[in-house]
Design a protein around this motif. Structure first.
Motif, PDB file in Angstrom:
ATOM      1  N   SER A 125      -9.429   4.086   7.766  1.00  0.00           N
ATOM      2  CA  SER A 125      -8.141   4.622   7.347  1.00  0.00           C
ATOM      3  C   SER A 125      -7.019   3.740   7.894  1.00  0.00           C
ATOM      4  O   SER A 125      -6.990   3.442   9.088  1.00  0.00           O
ATOM      5  CB  SER A 125      -8.003   6.054   7.872  1.00  0.00           C
ATOM      6  OG  SER A 125      -6.735   6.544   7.534  1.00  0.00           O
ATOM      7  N   ILE A 126      -6.126   3.308   7.016  1.00  0.00           N
ATOM      8  CA  ILE A 126      -4.987   2.483   7.423  1.00  0.00           C
ATOM      9  C   ILE A 126      -3.725   3.336   7.290  1.00  0.00           C
ATOM     10  O   ILE A 126      -3.465   3.911   6.232  1.00  0.00           O
ATOM     11  CB  ILE A 126      -4.836   1.233   6.515  1.00  0.00           C
ATOM     12  CG1 ILE A 126      -6.152   0.430   6.450  1.00  0.00           C
ATOM     13  CG2 ILE A 126      -3.662   0.369   6.967  1.00  0.00           C
ATOM     14  CD1 ILE A 126      -6.553  -0.245   7.729  1.00  0.00           C
ATOM     15  N   GLY A 127      -2.962   3.418   8.352  1.00  0.00           N
ATOM     16  CA  GLY A 127      -1.757   4.232   8.328  1.00  0.00           C
ATOM     17  C   GLY A 127      -0.666   3.630   7.449  1.00  0.00           C
ATOM     18  O   GLY A 127      -0.457   2.419   7.427  1.00  0.00           O
ATOM     19  N   VAL A 128       0.011   4.510   6.710  1.00  0.00           N
ATOM     20  CA  VAL A 128       1.201   4.096   5.960  1.00  0.00           C
ATOM     21  C   VAL A 128       2.391   4.643   6.735  1.00  0.00           C
ATOM     22  O   VAL A 128       2.445   5.838   7.044  1.00  0.00           O
ATOM     23  CB  VAL A 128       1.175   4.665   4.530  1.00  0.00           C
ATOM     24  CG1 VAL A 128       2.507   4.460   3.827  1.00  0.00           C
ATOM     25  CG2 VAL A 128       0.049   4.026   3.728  1.00  0.00           C
ATOM     26  N   THR A 129       3.312   3.772   7.100  1.00  0.00           N
ATOM     27  CA  THR A 129       4.454   4.193   7.897  1.00  0.00           C
ATOM     28  C   THR A 129       5.468   4.948   7.044  1.00  0.00           C
ATOM     29  O   THR A 129       5.963   6.000   7.415  1.00  0.00           O
ATOM     30  CB  THR A 129       5.152   2.964   8.505  1.00  0.00           C
ATOM     31  OG1 THR A 129       4.154   2.091   9.032  1.00  0.00           O
ATOM     32  CG2 THR A 129       6.139   3.358   9.582  1.00  0.00           C
ATOM     33  N   ARG A 130       5.757   4.398   5.876  1.00  0.00           N
ATOM     34  CA  ARG A 130       6.818   4.955   5.038  1.00  0.00           C
ATOM     35  C   ARG A 130       6.777   4.333   3.650  1.00  0.00           C
ATOM     36  O   ARG A 130       6.131   3.298   3.431  1.00  0.00           O
ATOM     37  CB  ARG A 130       8.181   4.641   5.649  1.00  0.00           C
ATOM     38  CG  ARG A 130       8.395   3.125   5.794  1.00  0.00           C
ATOM     39  CD  ARG A 130       9.664   2.808   6.535  1.00  0.00           C
ATOM     40  NE  ARG A 130      10.805   2.771   5.627  1.00  0.00           N
ATOM     41  CZ  ARG A 130      12.068   2.950   6.018  1.00  0.00           C
ATOM     42  NH1 ARG A 130      12.331   3.195   7.288  1.00  0.00           N
ATOM     43  NH2 ARG A 130      13.042   2.882   5.155  1.00  0.00           N
TER      44      ARG A 130
END
Ligand code: ADP
Ligand code: MG
Length: 484
Positions: A125-130
């Motif tokens: 899982s790769i985080g999406v900041t915005r």
């Protein structure tokens, strides 16, 4: 840590965060009614707002806002019911207003996540900041005249979504998988066509390196990388360069760089600007963007089934392997083709034909699945002909080759060429008897214990019958004729 680059001082970890600019699919621009179609005559799609004529006021395009919300929902991200448009001030010849309307402190979409699949079958899982909305700039044309530069404002004001990832990406493969997955999700949603050649999707690639366990080191940003392959190459080239800088006793300076795809290296473009250089401030022409919760919920209810859900369903419902399911769901058109072919049929077989023979044919002829000469209906009929024993799996390959060449239906091909499987035991017996009679020495060898000769007889009978003998019946007849 799995991926690492070995330097003279040992292994280095690569740290990557991506800022993807995705052009929103919409008929008109973010703040004007001008059209957005690709390939129009220069300056044919420019309103007074886009050209920043005095007194012109921006009006938000509700469809662009909806597209950003859909994308946010598709990334399982937080939708901010109140967001704000800010001016990002800078001079560019193709930015007549002198500022870009963007979103800075209050983006329309907050944090989310993207699940990527890696070559070894694992997921991460790769985080999406915005995600924020902003205007695109125009385009300067420097190669039309020896002494002049021209400006095309067709793109000025077109809506972009900037999607910023957390620095969770740690290898070229992960960077490639992230861009591919994000593109796939947006194509499913119909919010961005993901066409990197036409510039509808570009990535700014932020790269740093560090020793395992260390805090982050300084990053460099490689601007406007326009293919998945180049993103991967840029990560590798830039990480390698930084390792050399650190290991030779130097310091990596934060800067903006360009990827030179011909050389496979990055080179400096400018020193990195900071947020305060842009003098961001709320755009006084635009009130805060306030969304109705019920409207957001409605958009959520109408989202299509997305790749992750479809992949899980293909595994559960159709018994596909994780790999086949991932390959088939990457493009919605491929998934639809598969489902149409597999409907009430052997799904694994359908998947094998599509990921094998069909994709090979499409690759070889440079076609997309929409242009496939073999329709899902006809591929389904081919599976039926195999299932009801009209043709063998081997002849089916030949039928498929003709289908790929001519687009004809398989039943017509089989009839016209007399490729129906022979199940008549009299005809099979006659063919076997002829081969047995013609090869007394081989018969003796077999009867003397050389079991391997069995295959020789089956092969010869099949050859004599032009491949059309029913394999089970041929085997049975050969065994019967050879037994002493
Ligand atoms: P800016 O607004 O200056 O571009 P951001 O903080 O928004 O900076 O970060 C931009 C991108 O850089 C994000 O995708 C983030 O994940 C990535 N990033 C931040 N720090 C690092 C680092 N040390 N190495 C690699 N990428 C980084
Ligand atoms: Mg940035």
């Amino acid at each position: 840590m799995t991926y690492a680059i070995e330097g003279s001082t040992g292994p280095w970890e690569v740290v990557v965060g991506l800022e993807v600019h995705a052009q929103v699919i919409s008929k008109s621009k973010l703040f004007s009614g001008a059209a957005t179609a690709f390939g129009a005559e220069p300056n044919a799609q420019v309103s007074f707002v886009d050209a920043a004529f005095p007194g012109m006021l921006p009006v938000p395009n509700a469809e662009c806002v909806a597209q950003a919300v859909r994308t946010g929902l598709g990334l399982n991200a937080k939708i901010n019911l109140v967001s704000r448009f800010d001016r990002k001030n800078y001079f560019y010849a193709d930015l007549p207003s002198g500022y870009q309307i963007s979103q800075y402190e209050k983006p329309i979409v907050g944090s989310g996540a993207i699940e990527i699949e890696l070559a070894d079958g694992s997921t991460k899982s790769i985080g999406v900041t915005r995600l924020h909305l902003e205007q695109d700039a125009g385009k300067s044309l420097h190669d039309q005249d020896p002494t002049k530069s021209y400006i095309d404002l067709n793109r000025a004001g077109v809506a972009l979504m900037e999607i910023v990832s957390e620095p969770d990406i740690h290898s070229p493969d992960e960077a490639g998988a992230y861009v591919r997955k994000l593109r796939s999700i947006m194509r499913y949603l119909g919010t961005c066509d993901g066409n990197m050649e036409e510039g509808s999707l570009r990535a700014d690639v932020n790269v740093s390196v560090r020793k395992p366990g260390e805090a982050f080191r300084t990053r460099c940003e490689i601007k406007n990388v326009n293919s998945v392959r180049f993103v991967m190459q840029a990560v590798e080239a830039e990480a390698t360069r930084q390792i050399e800088v650190w290991e030779s006793g130097g310091t990596v300076r934060q800067e903006t760089r360009l990827f030179d795809s011909a050389r496979g290296t990055t080179r400096p473009m400018r020193s990195k600007e900071d947020a305060h250089d842009y003098r961001y401030f709320p755009d006084p022409d635009l009130p805060p963007l306030v969304l109705d919760k019920a409207w957001v919920n409605e958009l959520g209810k109408k989202l299509p089934e997305l790749p992750d859900a479809k992949r899980a369903r293909f595994m559960a419902e159709h018994g596909l392997s994780a790999y086949d399911a991932a390959v088939l769901v990457a493009e919605r058109a491929n998934a639809d083709f598969f489902e149409a072919t597999a409907h009430r049929r052997d799904a694994k077989q359908a998947a094998n034909w599509i990921t094998g023979d069909l994709f090979a044919t499409l690759n070889r002829t440079g076609r997309t699945i929409e242009q496939s000469p073999v329709s899902a209906e006809n591929l389904g009929k081919l599976l039926d002909l195999i299932a009801d024993d009209t043709i063998s799996g081997k002849i089916a390959k030949d039928v498929f080759a003709v289908m790929a060449e001519t687009g004809e239906a398989p039943d017509a091909i089989v009839e016209a060429r007399g490729w129906r499987q022979v199940k008549d035991s009299g005809a099979i017996d006659a063919a076997v008897a002829a081969i047995v009679a013609a090869n007394p020495d081989k018969v003796a060898e077999y009867r003397g214990g050389k079991e391997k000769m069995f295959g020789f007889f089956v092969g010869q009978v099949m050859k004599a019958m032009a491949g059309k003998g029913n394999p089970a019946l041929v085997n049975e007849a050969v065994r019967r004729h050879l037994s002493p």
